[in-house]
Design a protein around this motif. Sequence first.
Motif, mmCIF file in Angstrom:
data_model
loop_
_atom_site.group_PDB
_atom_site.id
_atom_site.type_symbol
_atom_site.label_atom_id
_atom_site.label_comp_id
_atom_site.label_asym_id
_atom_site.label_seq_id
_atom_site.Cartn_x
_atom_site.Cartn_y
_atom_site.Cartn_z
ATOM 1 N N GLY A 102 0.826 -1.206 0.000
ATOM 2 C CA GLY A 102 0.000 0.000 0.000
ATOM 3 C C GLY A 102 0.861 1.258 0.000
ATOM 4 N N LEU A 103 1.960 1.198 0.757
ATOM 5 C CA LEU A 103 2.857 2.352 0.815
ATOM 6 C C LEU A 103 3.514 2.623 -0.540
ATOM 7 C CD1 LEU A 103 4.608 1.988 4.285
ATOM 8 C CD2 LEU A 103 2.810 3.569 3.604
ATOM 9 N N ILE A 104 3.817 1.555 -1.285
ATOM 10 C CA ILE A 104 4.398 1.757 -2.622
ATOM 11 C C ILE A 104 3.453 2.615 -3.452
ATOM 12 C CG2 ILE A 104 5.006 0.643 -4.806
ATOM 13 C CD1 ILE A 104 6.004 -1.721 -3.319
ATOM 14 N N TYR A 105 2.176 2.254 -3.441
ATOM 15 C CA TYR A 105 1.169 3.035 -4.166
ATOM 16 C C TYR A 105 1.206 4.504 -3.736
ATOM 17 C CZ TYR A 105 -1.759 -0.358 -6.664
ATOM 18 O OH TYR A 105 -2.259 -1.261 -7.548
ATOM 19 N N ILE A 106 1.184 4.697 -2.423
ATOM 20 C CA ILE A 106 1.111 6.061 -1.884
ATOM 21 C C ILE A 106 2.359 6.864 -2.265
ATOM 22 C CG2 ILE A 106 1.007 7.419 0.239
ATOM 23 C CD1 ILE A 106 -0.676 5.182 1.460
ATOM 24 N N GLU A 109 2.504 7.701 -6.030
ATOM 25 C CA GLU A 109 1.592 8.762 -6.438
ATOM 26 C C GLU A 109 2.044 10.106 -5.871
ATOM 27 O OE1 GLU A 109 -1.264 7.739 -8.473
ATOM 28 O OE2 GLU A 109 -0.926 9.828 -8.961
#
Lengths: 287, 340
Positions: A102-106, A109
Motif C-alpha cells: 500500500g505504501l508503494i502506491y502512496i 503517487e
Amino acid sequence: MDFANFLIQLLNSVQYGLLLFMLAAGLTLIFGIMGVVNLAHGTFYMLGAYLAWFLTAQFDNLLLAIVVGALLAVAFGWALEWLLFRHFYKRDHLDQVLLTFGLIYIFQEARSILWGDDVHSVAVPELFNGAIQLTDNLSYPVYRLVVSAVCAALALGLYLLISKTRLGMKIRAGAFNREMAESLGINIRFIHSIVFALGVGLAAVAGMVAAPISSVYPGMGSSVLIMCFVVVVIGGIGSVRGALVAALMVGLVDTFCKVLVPEIAGMAVYMLMAAVLLFKPEGLFKS
Amino acid sequence: MSGANAQLEILPRSVQVLLAVGALGLAVFPLIPMESSGYYVQMLSQMMILAIFAMSLDLLQGVTGLVSLGHAAYFGLAGYALAFLTPADVPVSLWWSLPVAALGTGLAALVIGFFVVRTHGIYFIMVTMAFAQMVFYLFFDNAVLGGSDGLYVNFRPDATLFGWRGIDLEDKTTFFYFTLALLVLIYAFLRRLLFSPFGRALSGIRVNEHRMRAVGYGSFGYKLTAFTLAGALAGVAGYLWAAQTGYVNPELMGFHLSAHAIMMVILGGMGNFGGAIVGAFAFEWVMHLFKDMTKHWQLLMGSFIVLVVLFAPRGLLGLIDRLTGKKEKPDKMKETKEAP
C-alpha cells in the motif's frame, strides 16, 4: 573480450554490487532485527534519486544535495517508523507485505504529484567529471570510482558500527533475543527507530549517488527492490556479511551476462539464485 | 505464519446466503435490459476471472499458509500458452487447449515449486517473487516470445463439440456464462478439497508443520502438490483472461498482479475460497471507483490498502460474520503458539 574491456566490466560489476549492497543491507537489517518485510524499500531508493535531482536543481551542487537529502531521508524513515511500522513488528508477515505494498502506491503517487512522471538526469559534479587513465588504452570515469569508494566506505562503516560499537552490540543483542535484551535495560524501541532510519538513509543515499549514472525515472524502485530480494535470499536473511558477498556475486553475474550473453541477462541472476537455493535453501550465510 | 487469520473455513449461514445471492445475481445480470450492458458484462467476466485467480492463490495462502508473491507467473504463462497454441488464421479448440494450458502451467509450478516449497515464511515470499521475475524476464527479453510488447491472440478459442456450436465464446454473454460456470465449478471443487483428507493435511501444515511431520505427513509432497494445483488453477484464470482480452504481455506475470491477488484474498477473508471471490469483486470495484474519482487513484488505493490492513485483518467475510453472527466462533484449528 580483451583485458581492458574485462577490467572495465569488473569495475562496473563491483560498483553495481556495492550499490546493491547498500540497499540490501538495509532490507536485511530491518528484517533481521525487526522482523519486518519491507516491499517499500525500493521506493526509498527512488526517493533518494528524485531528491538528488530536485535538490541539485535547488543548490546547484550534488554533494550538498546528497548531504541534505540523506538527512531528510533519515528523518523521513524515523517518522515512518514512528507512525506506522512500529505497529507491525508483531503482526503477520502477510500484513507487512500488504502495508508496504500500500505504501508503494502512496509513495509513487506522491512522487508523481510532487515531481511528475518525467525522466530526469543528474549531471556528474564538476569535481569528478572526467576519466582516469588506468592503463595505456583504458580510461574509466572517475565518478563511478567515487561511487564505489563511497559505497565501500559506508559498508565498512556499517560493519564497524555493528560489530565494534556499543550501539552495534545492543542491535545484535536485540536481534538475537529481544526479551533478554530488554530485561538487560536496552531500549529496543529506540534501537528499532535507529535501524529503520539507517536502512531508509542507506537506500536513499544509494539512489542519490546512482542518480548521475542511471537516469531518474518513476519505475526505478521496483526493479531494484526485486534485485535486493535476490541478494538477500542468496546471502541469507539477516546477514549483512551475506548481503555483501551476494551483492558482489549478483553484480558480477549481471554485468558480465549483459556483455557476454545478453539473451539471458535478465534471467541470469535468478538462475544464480536458483542454483544457490538448490544447495543452500537458507542462503549462503544463514544467521 | 498466517494460521490465525483463516478462521471461517466453515462458512456461516450469512456468508453462504451472500454467496448464493451473488451467484444468482450474476446469473440473471446479462438478462437485465440496460444501457451499455455489454461493457458491464465484460467487466464482470473479468472480475470472475480474477476471482478464480484469487481462489487459486487462497489454496496456498489461506489454506496452507504459503504466501506466494509470484502467483501471477502462472496466470501469465497460461495466457501465453493460449497465444502460442492459437494458429495465425484459425481459432484453436477450447477442449484441448484449455487442459494443455492448465497442465503446462501446473508443470511450471511443479518445477518452480520444487525449489520454493522447501523454504519458509518470509523466504517463501521472496523466493516466489524472484522466480516469478525470472519468468517475467524470460518473456520480456526474448523477441521470440513476444518481448515487452506481448502477443495478440487473434481468435477466441473455438468451443465446437462434435459439430455442436452451442457455446460461442466470441459472444460476450456466452463467454460470461462460461466463466461463471467455471467459477462455480472450481469453487465447488476447492470447497470439496478443503474438507478432504488432503485439504485437512494442508490446513494442518498451516497450523503446525512440525507436528504434521512428527505424525507422519511428508509435508514437502503435500505443499508441492498444493503449489502445483494452485498453479494449474491460476492457469485456467490466465487462459480465460487471454481469451477475453485477446492480448498478452509480460505485465500479466508481474509483481503488481501477484500482489493484487494477495490483497484480494486478504480483503475478502482467507482460507475458505468464498472470501477470495468476495475480495476479488470488492477490490476491483473499489479500484474502478477510485479511478473514476481522480487521476491520483493510486493514492486512494494505497491508503485503502493500509486501512484494510490496520482495521480489518480478517477481511470482509470476517466483518460480515461479526456483524450478523451472535458471537465470534473460535477457530477449531487455531491453537496457541508454544514455546519452541
